[in-house]
Write a protein that holds these residues in place. Sequence first.
Motif: not given
Length: 488
Positions: A125, A128-130, A344-345, A348-350, A393
């Motif tokens: 994650t 895949t992070s924001s 929303t996610k 994977f989360g933010y 996530g």
Amino acid sequence: MTRKKLLLFYTVCIAFIALNAYYLTKDIYVFNFLPLIFLFVLTGLFAMDKLMLMVVFFTPLSLTLSELYNSRINTDLSMPTEPLLFGILLLFGLKLLMGYRLDKNVVKHPISIAILFNLAWISVTTMTSSLPMVSFKFLIARLWFVIPAYFISTQVFANRKNIKRFLWLYIIPLLIVVFYTLAEHSKFDFAEHPANWVVKPFYNDHTSYGAMLAMFIPALVGFLFLRSYNALIKFAAFVIFLIFILATILSYTRAAWVSLAVSVVLFILILVKIRFRTILLSLVVLLGIFLLNQDKIMMVLEKNNQDSSDDLAEHVESISNISTDASNKERLNRWNCAFRMFKTKPLFGYGPGTYSFKYGPFQVIKDKTIISTNHGDAGNAHSEYIGPLAESGFIGTASFLAILLLVLSTGMRLYFSLEEDKELRVLTCVILLGLFTYFVHGFMNNFLDTDKASIPFWGFIAMLTAIDVYHNRQSGGTNSGLLEPAAE
């Protein structure tokens, strides 16, 4: 040859003194730390167990750079513990390259596998992070907490005496912090509001301070029942226990009070020999009842208008106030934001560590409190279980819960199997209860991104793993050394 070495030694020393003296005239003090750094490196290479125990002692007394430099540096890096932990992480990697290996029985232990999976998912994650850099920093920090405090410490606890040493090496400096805090708090007549900041500069606020007091109170009780301790040590443990109880009360940390009360319930269940699967099934049933009746329960809770107070009875009553108590309402606001972020996610989360940067837009007007900020820049999700939902996530939270359940299962199994070794049984019980206080506290706060909580949290789990691998006869464990060379 000896004369040449001696000459080289004196030459290096004189050169260092001259260089250091020159830079001191320039107000540059970095060279003053080189001998200390050299000492730490040597200790890490040849006595990593002693270096790890040294870190434990420094942890309650550590200060952040922002505290040391009057907030001119915007960082929570704790000195000297986190640089030491990072150094231990590097030395550990160096030892692995040199052919040393962790005990395979530790690596294959179910708790270790769960921790490795959790770290692996945090790594995924992070990619895949924001906010990749924020998540990468979070990952590195988690690694320098988990690898030294858990994986290396399991090897340290192969010597069972180090279990008690670890506990005392945190308790003694924490006692110093308690005396400091009580002295500062007395200037304000032990009122409720100052309790939040009199713990500074050692702890960020009263909640983390209260959580650590609660975590070590079971250990102090357990010391009273160790046959290896004489009357003087037991008396000292009893006095410190009373001081910690007083400090916990005066911390006004409601979550700490709740966690201690629930740990007493667990202790009673253990005494009457209720098995883990029965407790787990009961918790699932209770959760189901709550979910089916949550609207009715929330209506009852909303009728409580008692805010936090200097009066201890009123402060206890305010624990369930979700209608007017700003602290409780803000906690619900953060949780609701985390759930909205999760929706929303969900996979994977933010990204790990991103909650405090991302939760702002997920606030709704009806949830906001007088301490909410429009930009959502006032901290984390206030839960070890709900926060990962938003950041990593469903799998992130599930993997952390797996660690929790395996720790409880292992701890209770060990307690029931260690009937012949009374001292180890007592230690297992108090370690499990100490961890359980944090598991309960974790519903309402999260501190595992700090050294204050991470070192004892992962250290306690390492103790249970080490007891199972090295000291439990039923598991066929043997006492081995620290980081043995790999077999050829």
